[in-house]
Design an enzyme around this catalytic site. Structure first.
Site, PDB file in Angstrom:
ATOM      1  N   ASP A   1       0.831  -1.211   0.000  1.00  0.00           N
ATOM      2  CA  ASP A   1       0.000   0.000   0.000  1.00  0.00           C
ATOM      3  C   ASP A   1       0.862   1.255   0.000  1.00  0.00           C
ATOM      4  O   ASP A   1       1.533   1.554   0.987  1.00  0.00           O
ATOM      5  CB  ASP A   1      -0.920   0.000   1.224  1.00  0.00           C
ATOM      6  CG  ASP A   1      -1.882   1.191   1.227  1.00  0.00           C
ATOM      7  OD1 ASP A   1      -2.136   1.751   0.140  1.00  0.00           O
ATOM      8  OD2 ASP A   1      -2.371   1.555   2.300  1.00  0.00           O
TER       9      ASP A   1
ATOM     10  N   ASP B   1      -1.187   6.262  -7.089  1.00  0.00           N
ATOM     11  CA  ASP B   1      -1.548   5.238  -6.111  1.00  0.00           C
ATOM     12  C   ASP B   1      -1.489   3.857  -6.749  1.00  0.00           C
ATOM     13  O   ASP B   1      -2.037   3.638  -7.818  1.00  0.00           O
ATOM     14  CB  ASP B   1      -2.962   5.541  -5.592  1.00  0.00           C
ATOM     15  CG  ASP B   1      -3.417   4.598  -4.494  1.00  0.00           C
ATOM     16  OD1 ASP B   1      -2.567   4.218  -3.664  1.00  0.00           O
ATOM     17  OD2 ASP B   1      -4.599   4.248  -4.458  1.00  0.00           O
TER      18      ASP B   1
END
Length: 419
Positions: A91, A297
């Site tokens: 992440d 992201d």
């Protein structure tokens, strides 16, 4: 699947290493569109969370920061001495490294045995005075440094902060990195984690793996969404590209004090075909209160653009695509066109994202997705309100290098399955 095929040493003696990344839906026998739809479903929740976070950050009443959580790629690693393997979600939108630990008050099911600190000779609890304990947004001190880390979907992990030896790779040639601070999660709740046995934060804060390793840079290279080959995550000396400088484009990383973990970029404009979209530079700009802006992201599947920007993009695609708009709404994507039944090739307009100092010319397969089964070709992007996100489909088959020392992000066209 561990895939640490290359180990090299940089000039300061530290090792560079590679970790294989597996998509969470790999092996599921899905079509390319189905894979995209599954990722979009997760991505919509992530987008809502990230947007809520950026809005909350602009509101002084919010006390406890929340983090992105969840993700699209699993990385394999091992913890402890002797090393115990597990898979964790990668992440780039959060910092904490954590895994489930015994004794569990509340743990979810995981594919590998839950880590037992008592069985490891290298486990050591962190003191409350340590820098990593102080870096936590929410901690208490009784039997060591106790943490609570909350994610945007109301998932939480709670436990004790410790240090351990983490091993990247499988022997021979594995890389063991001692004294990595991590959360030993004894109470882990929520639906966001069930793909792995924990989470590896690669954000910009001091708790993240990249900050702790001290290599100053990492990169990932994601294969096509429907490719069965493994993607790669690279650290240290391996993170840099060996390509000629002309093939590398770089743009500054921007800091947002109210969301310090995220990798913000300055998107100044978008060109479709030969047309620069009539949108103001401020559309994707980070506001003074910490809202808006665009982040890159790894854990969001498609790109979401601030609504007015997306509307202009959509309008221009409708005008330039020589196909009728599909109005069936069968895909979940905002803009689709009807494919002619007698064709195997369709002309699509080129798409360029103008980041500050870097014009990124996207390959057609990074923004258009066709499904001959239902006879549509769709733009793999959507609209957001506030924050924009540059998603992982738009990043496929590119080496994406995050250089935290120079505060730059670079894109290098790369066949990621050949790495």
């Amino acid at each position: 699947m561990f895939d640490v095929e290359e180990i090299s040493r940089s000039s300061d003696g530290t090792k560079g290493f590679r970790v294989g990344l597996t998509h969470v839906d790999s092996g599921g026998n899905f079509t390319k569109l189905e894979l995209l739809q599954r990722g979009m479903k997760r991505g919509k929740y992530r987008l809502q969370r990230l947007t809520a976070m950026s809005k909350a950050a602009a509101d002084d009443d919010i006390q406890t920061p929340i983090h992105a959580g969840n993700g699209e790629f699993l990385m394999k690693l091992a913890i402890g001495t002797p090393p115990k393997p597990f898979s964790a979600i990668m992440d780039t939108g959060s910092d904490l490294v954590w895994t489930q630990c015994k004794p569990c008050d509340q743990c979810f099911d995981q594919a590998t045995p839950i880590f037992d600190p008592k069985q490891s000779s290298s486990f050591s609890k962190l003191s409350c005075s340590s820098d990593l304990c102080k870096a936590l947004s929410a901690s208490t001190c009784s039997s060591g440094c106790e943490y609570l880390y909350a994610y945007g979907d109301y998932s939480t992990t709670q436990g004790v902060m410790a240090t351990e030896t983490f091993t990247f790779g499988d022997s021979p040639g594995d890389v063991a990195v001692p004294h990595i601070g991590f959360g030993c999660g004894e109470d882990n709740q929520g639906s966001g984690f069930t793909q792995g046995a924990g989470l590896v934060g690669l954000g910009r804060g001091p708790l993240s793996l990249v900050s702790q390793i001290g290599s100053g840079k990492f990169s990932y290279c994601m294969t096509s969404v429907d490719d069965t080959k493994t993607s790669s995550l690279l650290f240290g000396s391996l993170a840099s590209s060996k390509k000629k400088s002309g093939e590398i484009i770089s743009t500054p990383l921007i800091k947002n004090p109210s969301q310090p973990s995220f990798y913000y970029l300055s998107l100044e404009g978008i060109t479709v075909g030969e047309t620069l979209l009539p949108i103001s530079k401020s559309t994707f700009a980070l506001a003074g209160d910490g809202s808006g802006g665009l982040i890159i992201d790894s854990g969001t599947t498609i790109t979401y653009l601030e609504e007015s920007g997306f509307d202009a993009l959509k309008k221009e695609f409708v005008s330039q695509m020589d196909l009728p708009v599909d109005t069936s709404d069968s895909t979940g994507l905002d803009l689709c066109f009807t494919l002619p039944s007698d064709t195997s090739e369709v002309e699509v307009p080129k798409l360029v994202f103008h980041f500050k100092g870097a014009d990124l010319n996207l390959p057609g397969e990074n923004y258009m997705i066709a499904d001959s089964g239902i006879g549509v070709i769709c733009l793999a992007m959507g609209a957001s309100s506030g924050m924009s996100i540059f998603g992982n489909m738009q990043q496929q088959n590119m080496m994406v290098l995050h250089d935290l020392e120079k505060e730059m992000l670079s894109f290098v066209p790369t066949q990621c399955d050949k790495l």
